[in-house]
Design an enzyme around this catalytic site. Sequence first.
Site, PDB file in Angstrom:
ATOM      1  CG  HIS A 170      97.187 -17.013  40.657  1.00  0.00           C
ATOM      2  ND1 HIS A 170      97.268 -17.477  41.819  1.00  0.00           N
ATOM      3  CD2 HIS A 170      96.073 -16.854  40.259  1.00  0.00           C
ATOM      4  CE1 HIS A 170      96.028 -17.405  42.342  1.00  0.00           C
ATOM      5  NE2 HIS A 170      95.183 -17.218  41.451  1.00  0.00           N
ATOM      6  N   GLY A 228      84.018 -16.342  23.318  1.00  0.00           N
ATOM      7  CA  GLY A 228      83.603 -16.613  22.023  1.00  0.00           C
ATOM      8  C   GLY A 228      82.393 -17.614  22.108  1.00  0.00           C
ATOM      9  CD  GLU A 240      93.804 -14.744  29.463  1.00  0.00           C
ATOM     10  OE1 GLU A 240      93.150 -15.777  29.600  1.00  0.00           O
ATOM     11  OE2 GLU A 240      94.937 -14.619  29.562  1.00  0.00           O
ATOM     12  CG  LEU A 294      85.529 -17.216  35.146  1.00  0.00           C
ATOM     13  CD1 LEU A 294      85.033 -18.260  36.016  1.00  0.00           C
ATOM     14  CD2 LEU A 294      86.017 -17.733  33.652  1.00  0.00           C
ATOM     15  CB  SER A 335      91.287 -21.780  43.709  1.00  0.00           C
ATOM     16  OG  SER A 335      90.408 -20.639  43.640  1.00  0.00           O
ATOM     17  NE  ARG A 383      92.179 -12.494  35.244  1.00  0.00           N
ATOM     18  CZ  ARG A 383      91.882 -13.352  36.104  1.00  0.00           C
ATOM     19  NH1 ARG A 383      90.665 -13.291  36.914  1.00  0.00           N
ATOM     20  NH2 ARG A 383      92.425 -14.335  35.968  1.00  0.00           N
ATOM     21  NE  ARG A 427      94.088 -13.811  41.282  1.00  0.00           N
ATOM     22  CZ  ARG A 427      93.350 -14.526  40.356  1.00  0.00           C
ATOM     23  NH1 ARG A 427      93.785 -14.304  39.052  1.00  0.00           N
ATOM     24  NH2 ARG A 427      92.388 -15.283  40.563  1.00  0.00           N
TER      25      ARG A 427
HETATM   26  C1  LIG Z   1      93.992 -22.470  36.207  1.00  0.00           C
HETATM   27  C2  LIG Z   1      93.042 -21.357  35.910  1.00  0.00           C
HETATM   28  C3  LIG Z   1      92.091 -20.977  36.788  1.00  0.00           C
HETATM   29  C4  LIG Z   1      91.517 -19.972  36.651  1.00  0.00           C
HETATM   30  N1  LIG Z   1      90.539 -19.502  37.501  1.00  0.00           N
HETATM   31  C5  LIG Z   1      89.603 -18.489  37.049  1.00  0.00           C
HETATM   32  C6  LIG Z   1      88.655 -18.119  38.089  1.00  0.00           C
HETATM   33  O1  LIG Z   1      88.318 -18.873  38.912  1.00  0.00           O
HETATM   34  N2  LIG Z   1      87.846 -16.907  37.861  1.00  0.00           N
HETATM   35  C7  LIG Z   1      88.086 -16.066  36.680  1.00  0.00           C
HETATM   36  O2  LIG Z   1      87.635 -15.168  36.548  1.00  0.00           O
HETATM   37  N3  LIG Z   1      89.199 -16.509  36.172  1.00  0.00           N
HETATM   38  C8  LIG Z   1      89.725 -17.699  36.052  1.00  0.00           C
HETATM   39  N4  LIG Z   1      90.887 -18.053  35.052  1.00  0.00           N
HETATM   40  C9  LIG Z   1      91.091 -17.076  34.092  1.00  0.00           C
HETATM   41  C10 LIG Z   1      90.037 -17.466  33.164  1.00  0.00           C
HETATM   42  O3  LIG Z   1      89.696 -18.959  33.101  1.00  0.00           O
HETATM   43  C11 LIG Z   1      90.515 -16.935  31.548  1.00  0.00           C
HETATM   44  O4  LIG Z   1      91.088 -15.933  31.472  1.00  0.00           O
HETATM   45  C12 LIG Z   1      89.161 -17.257  30.671  1.00  0.00           C
HETATM   46  O5  LIG Z   1      88.572 -18.339  30.800  1.00  0.00           O
HETATM   47  C13 LIG Z   1      89.694 -16.963  29.116  1.00  0.00           C
HETATM   48  O6  LIG Z   1      88.341 -17.080  28.490  1.00  0.00           O
HETATM   49  P1  LIG Z   1      88.555 -16.831  26.961  1.00  0.00           P
HETATM   50  O7  LIG Z   1      86.972 -17.226  26.362  1.00  0.00           O
HETATM   51  O8  LIG Z   1      88.994 -15.421  26.723  1.00  0.00           O
HETATM   52  O9  LIG Z   1      89.615 -17.546  26.181  1.00  0.00           O
HETATM   53  P2  LIG Z   1      90.006 -18.942  26.484  1.00  0.00           P
HETATM   54  O10 LIG Z   1      88.850 -19.995  27.283  1.00  0.00           O
HETATM   55  O11 LIG Z   1      91.268 -19.479  26.604  1.00  0.00           O
HETATM   56  O12 LIG Z   1      89.235 -19.493  24.794  1.00  0.00           O
HETATM   57  C14 LIG Z   1      90.100 -19.623  23.676  1.00  0.00           C
HETATM   58  C15 LIG Z   1      89.294 -20.182  22.618  1.00  0.00           C
HETATM   59  O13 LIG Z   1      90.031 -19.823  21.453  1.00  0.00           O
HETATM   60  C16 LIG Z   1      90.199 -20.861  20.539  1.00  0.00           C
HETATM   61  N5  LIG Z   1      91.529 -20.478  19.826  1.00  0.00           N
HETATM   62  C17 LIG Z   1      92.588 -19.932  20.130  1.00  0.00           C
HETATM   63  N6  LIG Z   1      93.424 -19.615  19.239  1.00  0.00           N
HETATM   64  C18 LIG Z   1      92.639 -19.987  18.067  1.00  0.00           C
HETATM   65  C19 LIG Z   1      93.230 -20.303  16.629  1.00  0.00           C
HETATM   66  N7  LIG Z   1      94.244 -19.817  16.263  1.00  0.00           N
HETATM   67  N8  LIG Z   1      92.194 -20.797  15.995  1.00  0.00           N
HETATM   68  C20 LIG Z   1      90.927 -21.148  16.312  1.00  0.00           C
HETATM   69  N9  LIG Z   1      90.609 -21.402  17.819  1.00  0.00           N
HETATM   70  C21 LIG Z   1      91.528 -20.729  18.379  1.00  0.00           C
HETATM   71  C22 LIG Z   1      90.507 -22.156  21.591  1.00  0.00           C
HETATM   72  O14 LIG Z   1      90.230 -23.184  20.893  1.00  0.00           O
HETATM   73  C23 LIG Z   1      89.270 -21.611  22.818  1.00  0.00           C
HETATM   74  O15 LIG Z   1      87.946 -22.089  22.159  1.00  0.00           O
HETATM   75  C24 LIG Z   1      91.620 -19.088  35.427  1.00  0.00           C
HETATM   76  C25 LIG Z   1      92.752 -19.318  34.570  1.00  0.00           C
HETATM   77  C26 LIG Z   1      93.403 -20.510  34.838  1.00  0.00           C
HETATM   78  C27 LIG Z   1      94.506 -21.081  33.869  1.00  0.00           C
END
Ligand SMILES: Cc1cc2nc3c(=O)[nH]c(=O)nc-3n(C[C@H](O)[C@H](O)[C@H](O)COP(=O)(O)OP(=O)(O)OC[C@H]3O[C@@H](n4cnc5c(N)ncnc54)[C@H](O)[C@@H]3O)c2cc1C
Length: 665
Positions: free
Chosen positions: A266, A45, A453, A469, A284, A463, A337
């Site tokens: 994972h 976003g 996601e 990312l 990680s 995945r 994974r």
């Molecule tokens: C510990 C960990 C390590 C990871 N490491 C990696 C890595 O090394 N490499 C990789 O590629 N991926 C990794 N991932 C996966 C990756 O981090 C996530 O899949 C990715 O960051 C998701 O991004 P996103 O922007 O889709 O969602 P998010 O980062 O989850 O953002 C969601 C957004 O939506 C908002 N939101 C949600 N619901 C609402 C609502 N109802 N109203 C208003 N706002 C809302 C939140 O406030 C937030 O801003 C990891 C995940 C974890 C848990």
Amino acid sequence: MALDSKIPKGPLADQWTKHKNDINLVNPANKRLIDVIIVGTGLAGGSAAATLAELGYNVKAFCFQDSPRRAHSIAAQGGINAAKNYQGDGDSTYRLFYDTVKGGDYRSRESNVYRLAEVSSNIIDQCVAQGVPFAREYGGLLDNRSFGGVLVSRTFYAKGQTGQQLLLGAYSAMNRQIGRGKIKMHTRHEMLDVVIVDGKARGIIARNLVTGEIERHSAHAVVLGTGGYGNAFYLSTYAMGSNVTAAWKAHKRGAFFANPCYTQIHPTCIPVSGDHQSKLTLMSESLRNDGRIWVPKHMKDVEAIRDGSLKPTELAEDDRDYYLERRYPAFGNLVPRDVASRAAKERCDAGYGVNKTGEAVYLDFAAAFMRYGKEQAHVKGLDEDDDALVRKLGQEIVKNKYGNLFQMYEKIVDQNPYETPMMIFPAVHYTMGGIWVDYNLMTTVPGLYAIGEANFSDHGANRLGASALMQGLADGYFVLPYTIGDYLADDIRTGPIPTDSKAFDDAEKDATDIIDKLINNNGTHSVDYFHKKLGKIMWNKCGMARNAKELKEAIVEIAELREEFWKDVKIPGTADAYNEELAKAGRVADFLELGELFAKDALVREESAGGHFRDEYQTPEGEAMRRKEFQFVSAWEFKGEPKDAVLHKEELAYENIEVKERSYK
Ligand SMILES: Cc1cc2nc3c(=O)[nH]c(=O)nc-3n(C[C@H](O)[C@H](O)[C@H](O)COP(=O)(O)OP(=O)(O)OC[C@H]3O[C@@H](n4cnc5c(N)ncnc54)[C@H](O)[C@@H]3O)c2cc1C
């Protein structure tokens, strides 16, 4: 309703270029007349908001945290993939595409994945230009490491904090636009519903989490970048606030869900230690570059380790079973994974787990310490036969690579991973399923988009590491900014969308009814009480090993739990003020609905795929059948025929029935 994925015609490698040449554009002056709501300011976003505003659209962005910097994306540790081939090790766009489709058990949409691989290189350039401090080699070039399921090094990283650094980049780009007034940022706002006017997504209902006020916001299109829903399992590696509410509410308004049951488990997480826990911690996947996974070969050693009479470091090499290296010699510890998770579970189910609960395997760096140490001793002209010195030198190298992860492990487990192997076990980490989108990332509701996601398209049943990312930033920086224009080109004369229509009245009433019911319920149990119970059903009956009998039980149990929740949940405080328990209740109410769909999806999928295996297939005949099925799909796929391999016929019918007939509460 027939699903049309709108995949452009022609060879995979030409589709994105052709599509960009063919679709409608909105000219710069007209972009100023168009509003776009973006819910979620994580990597997906945040990057979309910054780019759309830079293009000239008026963006209204929302997140429930106090700053976009606190999105769950910040937790990402290991890195981000890109087909740059900086290592000269044979990487290419095609190989990244191939690995991702194969890693996803051939259940991804190939056209989207090919595009993802194509734009992956641009992401790195964009982020470097923003100042993201990717790790560099001594000579100054960007460094790479490997992740599971691939035979090349294509992962760019910033120590163990890649997500944080990328998010700071996206956040800076957003801030520039916030400063210009092109993005109106609404932090601490939770979207409670999407508003559909004349069949098009035209706004949202949001609750100001600080004041409790319910607000109406309108736009010409709505984009959901709201992340994944793994917290339906209660225990997971997700941020505590990650939830399904936005996606689920969109689903209830007509956006189809695809593959809800495909969850990534994972393999390298800190094992569960007891009932008091509310969170699991990821170690990680990058650690598998250097860590070797093993359990003892003999049951007597397992028992001795468990009762403390034998230390793992005392066990002879010959008495260890490096089961991934044994079973998968080509990939070794860097299998995908799902494969690593299934293998760990198989060893632990067979009784070889090394901790008290029997649910842990070792991740051991001893060999890496010696390997790196010898090299360092050689480089520095020191004694390569001095084991203590070599080990110390090697530990320094490992510390430089993964120091923060080692420190985190020690803080949580209270054991020094430089002295004794880490213990790890699979845990819920990512949801490949999500809102169905077409090639333009539009859902089945016109004008409603899903990115990152929150959507389903790129990762199939599993995945590969470092690709979330990549997908989030590809969607936000490079895909949506093109494709949304195709739809918005029809809206240049529409004018601002009013919020005093019946559709807004109805959606607001639905949202306030739920809040009133929750706050006035006066039950006896906390929200967590129900969430934990749901998590147990999900993990035990819809987790890694699944079978028809237990999935059917889960469907009934989740429905019963949902009923109990609405009768007996207790929410303290009021609705017109900051009330975290109320916000949590709304999210858990939605998990209780999603959970049922999840179990139904798992039930109709008579297959083992990704991290999930159906018990029915755990016979030699079943496994052979599964392999044959994959070979067929694989051979078929790479003829280059585009196919939406995700929802096959029966499931389509099932989806339609679900959408029409499902009723909750
Ligand atoms: C510990 C960990 C390590 C990871 N490491 C990696 C890595 O090394 N490499 C990789 O590629 N991926 C990794 N991932 C996966 C990756 O981090 C996530 O899949 C990715 O960051 C998701 O991004 P996103 O922007 O889709 O969602 P998010 O980062 O989850 O953002 C969601 C957004 O939506 C908002 N939101 C949600 N619901 C609402 C609502 N109802 N109203 C208003 N706002 C809302 C939140 O406030 C937030 O801003 C990891 C995940 C974890 C848990």
